[in-house]
Design a protein around this motif. Structure first.
Motif, mmCIF file in Angstrom:
data_model
loop_
_atom_site.group_PDB
_atom_site.id
_atom_site.type_symbol
_atom_site.label_atom_id
_atom_site.label_comp_id
_atom_site.label_asym_id
_atom_site.label_seq_id
_atom_site.Cartn_x
_atom_site.Cartn_y
_atom_site.Cartn_z
ATOM 1 N N LEU A 102 39.730 38.118 39.168
ATOM 2 C CA LEU A 102 39.004 37.097 39.929
ATOM 3 C C LEU A 102 37.692 36.679 39.275
ATOM 4 N N SER A 103 37.365 37.268 38.129
ATOM 5 C CA SER A 103 36.061 37.000 37.508
ATOM 6 C C SER A 103 35.859 35.519 37.222
ATOM 7 N N SER A 104 36.876 34.842 36.705
ATOM 8 C CA SER A 104 36.731 33.417 36.405
ATOM 9 C C SER A 104 36.572 32.592 37.680
ATOM 10 N N LYS A 105 37.220 33.018 38.768
ATOM 11 C CA LYS A 105 37.089 32.317 40.057
ATOM 12 C C LYS A 105 35.674 32.460 40.601
ATOM 13 N N HIS A 106 35.101 33.647 40.443
ATOM 14 C CA HIS A 106 33.724 33.858 40.903
ATOM 15 C C HIS A 106 32.736 33.034 40.065
ATOM 16 N N ILE A 107 33.002 32.922 38.771
ATOM 17 C CA ILE A 107 32.146 32.091 37.917
ATOM 18 C C ILE A 107 32.207 30.641 38.371
ATOM 19 N N GLU A 108 33.413 30.152 38.691
ATOM 20 C CA GLU A 108 33.567 28.785 39.186
ATOM 21 C C GLU A 108 32.761 28.585 40.474
ATOM 22 N N SER A 109 32.814 29.576 41.360
ATOM 23 C CA SER A 109 32.045 29.491 42.607
ATOM 24 C C SER A 109 30.552 29.488 42.317
ATOM 25 N N LEU A 146 32.289 27.603 48.027
ATOM 26 C CA LEU A 146 31.507 28.687 47.434
ATOM 27 C C LEU A 146 32.066 30.072 47.708
ATOM 28 N N SER A 147 32.869 30.229 48.752
ATOM 29 C CA SER A 147 33.170 31.571 49.246
ATOM 30 C C SER A 147 34.628 31.999 49.195
ATOM 31 N N LYS A 148 35.544 31.090 48.906
ATOM 32 C CA LYS A 148 36.948 31.462 49.014
ATOM 33 C C LYS A 148 37.318 32.616 48.088
ATOM 34 N N SER A 149 36.773 32.638 46.880
ATOM 35 C CA SER A 149 37.097 33.739 45.961
ATOM 36 C C SER A 149 36.635 35.082 46.524
ATOM 37 N N LEU A 150 35.535 35.081 47.289
ATOM 38 C CA LEU A 150 35.057 36.316 47.924
ATOM 39 C C LEU A 150 35.989 36.740 49.050
ATOM 40 N N TYR A 151 36.505 35.772 49.816
ATOM 41 C CA TYR A 151 37.466 36.107 50.871
ATOM 42 C C TYR A 151 38.734 36.690 50.257
ATOM 43 N N GLU A 153 39.026 38.254 47.402
ATOM 44 C CA GLU A 153 38.704 39.598 46.917
ATOM 45 C C GLU A 153 38.690 40.606 48.052
ATOM 46 N N ASN A 154 38.099 40.238 49.173
ATOM 47 C CA ASN A 154 38.008 41.175 50.284
ATOM 48 C C ASN A 154 39.349 41.421 50.964
ATOM 49 N N VAL A 155 40.208 40.412 51.033
ATOM 50 C CA VAL A 155 41.561 40.629 51.551
ATOM 51 C C VAL A 155 42.295 41.647 50.685
ATOM 52 N N LEU A 156 42.206 41.489 49.365
ATOM 53 C CA LEU A 156 42.886 42.395 48.435
ATOM 54 C C LEU A 156 42.296 43.807 48.494
ATOM 55 N N ILE A 166 49.580 44.752 46.643
ATOM 56 C CA ILE A 166 48.831 43.502 46.513
ATOM 57 C C ILE A 166 49.522 42.554 45.546
ATOM 58 N N ASP A 167 49.310 41.270 45.768
ATOM 59 C CA ASP A 167 49.785 40.209 44.874
ATOM 60 C C ASP A 167 48.628 39.229 44.725
ATOM 61 N N ILE A 168 47.908 39.323 43.618
ATOM 62 C CA ILE A 168 46.687 38.551 43.442
ATOM 63 C C ILE A 168 46.967 37.053 43.423
ATOM 64 N N GLU A 169 47.962 36.621 42.678
ATOM 65 C CA GLU A 169 48.272 35.196 42.590
ATOM 66 C C GLU A 169 48.686 34.633 43.942
ATOM 67 N N LYS A 170 49.484 35.380 44.672
ATOM 68 C CA LYS A 170 49.919 34.924 45.999
ATOM 69 C C LYS A 170 48.729 34.804 46.945
ATOM 70 N N THR A 171 47.827 35.764 46.870
ATOM 71 C CA THR A 171 46.661 35.741 47.749
ATOM 72 C C THR A 171 45.745 34.570 47.394
#
Length: 394
Positions: A102-109, A146-151, A153-156, A166-171
């Motif tokens: 998720l690092s790239s997603k957090h950078i985008e956020s 701004l926050s979807k990547s954090l949600y 991450e927390n679901v996972l 867990i399935d990161i891509e599906k989540t």
């Protein structure tokens, strides 16, 4: 320099560090304060020691701001962080994998957050129609942009805590409403995702904002959420709108602070798995860390200019000390300047507190590249290759 103006102005006018330095604190005691603040949250104390100045200064300032404006924020951070650490103890590799993937997603956020800040306007004098529109846009941007990547991450993380696969891509492709409902149902901190006073979900507020299911009547905001039997109508005052916006931001700040603390607590394990080419962070993100770290060491940036060939940094001392020793201290920042700019030639001009240019230090980026490749070349090799120029008029 222009794109960093807001950061430098903010550090000068809002950071507590200049005040602390004027009232007896030293760079060493500021570092001790940072370590003391984050000590209850770090498992790996060596990482806290190493990263306290390099990475954590701006987060330390922000954490104290959060504690000042949000009640019970420390308990919320502890509660969420405990979930991360429980997941780590359940499945170390999968937990680290989540942060890596998720690092790239957090950078985008993070990039979007800087756009959010740069486009911020003073809302106090807006009429209620414009006020409601701007706040609704902010709510939508905060919750989803701004926050979807954090949600995610927390679901996972909570799935791992509960022993689920867990399935990161599906989540990542899961709809916002489903992510929020999952966190309400399955996390130990469900209240973060329910906005007082109506106790409706963050995703419901996002829908109100994005679908414009509100109207203005007599200086109040009439809101509508849900469908059919679940439809709900409620009225919010001007002040109440800001309170709800603030709560949405509060949730994001708690989750983001925990993400950062946990990330730095486990940074070596995370960074060795990240492919650098995946990340494309805005320069402001690195510059905030860089300028905050400098200020914690008693230096304020006067000017910075750089391109691929050369980077020049002008800094002024915020404390009165031996200028020779402080000038040499400033030369140690050449490595961080290189990491920030990637310039081939680097120089730092050190000004005393009396605003006199005392020393200029220079080095080629080739020296740092050699040190990266050859681990036997360290501080001594760096010191041998720095060029110092003392200003005769100082």
């Amino acid at each position: 320099m222009k794109k960093f103006h807001k950061i430098l102005e903010g550090l000068k006018d809002k950071s507590p560090i200049p005040f602390l330095l004027e009232n007896g604190y030293t760079p060493e005691s500021i570092k001790a304060e940072i370590i003391q603040t984050f000590k209850p949250y770090f498992k790996n104390k060596a990482n806290l020691e190493e990263y306290s100045i390099k990475f954590l200064v701006s987060d330390w300032i922000n954490f104290h701001r959060m504690m000042a404006i949000y009640p019970d924020i420390e308990n919320e951070v502890q509660k969420v962080l405990a979930t991360y650490n429980e997941a780590l103890s359940k499945d170390y590799e999968k937990t680290i994998e989540i942060l890596v993937c998720l690092s790239s997603k957090h950078i985008e956020s993070g990039n979007k957050y800087w756009s959010f800040l740069n486009m911020e306007v003073n809302k106090k004098k807006l009429e209620i129609y414009e006020y409601a529109k701007v706040l609704m846009e902010d709510i939508s941007n905060i919750i989803e942009g701004l926050s979807k990547s954090l949600y995610v991450e927390n679901v996972l993380i909570n799935k791992i805590r509960r022993g689920k696969s867990i399935d990161i891509e599906k989540t990542l492709s899961t709809k916002l409403g489903s992510l929020i409902q999952d966190l309400i149902d399955n996390s130990p901190y469900a209240s973060l995702f329910l906005v007082p006073s109506e106790n409706i979900k963050l995703s419901d507020w996002r829908n109100i904002a994005a679908h414009h299911t509100y109207k203005i009547v007599d200086e109040e905001v009439f809101c509508e959420t849900g469908q059919g039997d679940k439809k709900k109508n409620f009225i919010v005052s001007r002040e109440g709108m800001f309170e709800r916006l603030e709560y949405c931001m509060r949730t994001t700040e708690v989750l983001n602070m925990v993400h950062k603390i946990f990330g730095f607590d486990n940074l070596p394990e995370i960074s060795e798995r990240i492919k650098e080419e995946k990340l494309n962070a805005r320069p402001e993100i690195g510059f905030l860390m860089f300028s905050s770290a400098l200020m914690s060491q008693g230096f304020e940036i006067l000017h910075i200019d750089y391109n691929s060939e050369k980077a020049t940094l002008e800094i002024i001392d915020l404390i009165t000390d031996d200028p020779r020793m402080r000038g040499i201290h400033s030369s140690q920042l050449l490595n961080q300047l290189w990491l920030l700019t990637s310039s081939k030639m680097l120089e730092i001009k050190y000004f005393t507190k009396a605003k006199q240019l005392y020393m200029t230090s220079r080095i080629s980026s080739a020296i740092f590249e050699e040190i990266e490749v050859d681990k036997d070349k360290g501080v001594e090799y760096f010191a041998e290759n720095v060029e110092f120029e003392i200003n005769d008029g100082a």
